[in-house]
Scaffold this motif. Structure first.
Motif, PDB file in Angstrom:
ATOM      1  N   ASP A  72      41.087  -6.207 -10.378  1.00 45.13           N
ATOM      2  CA  ASP A  72      40.320  -5.088 -10.952  1.00 45.13           C
ATOM      3  C   ASP A  72      39.477  -4.369  -9.891  1.00 45.13           C
ATOM      4  OD1 ASP A  72      38.194  -6.780 -10.442  1.00 45.13           O
ATOM      5  OD2 ASP A  72      37.478  -6.860 -12.516  1.00 45.13           O
ATOM      6  N   ARG A  73      39.729  -4.659  -8.612  1.00 45.27           N
ATOM      7  CA  ARG A  73      39.087  -4.045  -7.441  1.00 45.27           C
ATOM      8  C   ARG A  73      37.660  -4.507  -7.189  1.00 45.27           C
ATOM      9  NH1 ARG A  73      41.521   2.101  -7.609  1.00 45.27           N
ATOM     10  NH2 ARG A  73      43.686   1.433  -7.605  1.00 45.27           N
ATOM     11  N   THR A  74      37.196  -5.553  -7.875  1.00 47.00           N
ATOM     12  CA  THR A  74      35.904  -6.147  -7.563  1.00 47.00           C
ATOM     13  C   THR A  74      36.140  -7.275  -6.566  1.00 47.00           C
ATOM     14  OG1 THR A  74      36.021  -7.728  -9.400  1.00 47.00           O
ATOM     15  CG2 THR A  74      34.944  -5.595  -9.838  1.00 47.00           C
ATOM     16  N   SER A  75      35.065  -7.806  -6.006  1.00 43.57           N
ATOM     17  CA  SER A  75      35.212  -8.929  -5.083  1.00 43.57           C
ATOM     18  C   SER A  75      33.941  -9.759  -5.065  1.00 43.57           C
ATOM     19  CB  SER A  75      35.533  -8.437  -3.668  1.00 43.57           C
ATOM     20  OG  SER A  75      34.464  -7.671  -3.163  1.00 43.57           O
ATOM     21  N   HIS A 113      39.198 -10.999  -3.430  1.00 42.09           N
ATOM     22  CA  HIS A 113      39.393  -9.658  -3.965  1.00 42.09           C
ATOM     23  C   HIS A 113      40.226  -9.758  -5.232  1.00 42.09           C
ATOM     24  CE1 HIS A 113      37.812  -7.708  -0.303  1.00 42.09           C
ATOM     25  NE2 HIS A 113      38.248  -8.823   0.250  1.00 42.09           N
TER      26      HIS A 113
END
Length: 91
Positions: free
Chosen positions: A13-16, A10
């Motif tokens: 930038d809140r992407t994963s 994770h």
């Protein structure tokens, strides 16, 4: 049957992204503990994905969830923990 290890990475930038690989067959506790410690202290996470090398700078990582956990862990790892609610929040 080979156990697959899954790591959900994770990012800040809140992407994963999710990686999977076969669990190694080594049982040497000292070696596994040393490898985990080196991974925790590394500046980047590096994986061979097919014929490609993936390098993820740890400064962009919020947290990594690995399942199942390695059979041996460094002494400072909290054991028997439970997640209460979410897995990281919106901070």
């Amino acid at each position: 049957m080979t156990t697959l290890v899954t790591a959900a990475i994770h990012f800040t930038d809140r992407t994963s992204i999710t990686l999977q690989w076969p669990r190694g067959s080594g049982n040497d506790v000292a070696t596994i503990t040393s490898n985990v410690r080196q991974a925790l202290e590394a500046e980047s996470l590096v994986a061979l994905v097919g014929d490609d090398l993936l390098v993820v700078p740890m400064r962009s990582v919020k947290y990594v969830h690995v399942s199942p956990a390695p059979p041996a862990l460094p002494a400072h790892v909290i054991r028997g923990a439970r997640l209460d609610g979410g897995t990281g929040g919106d901070d």
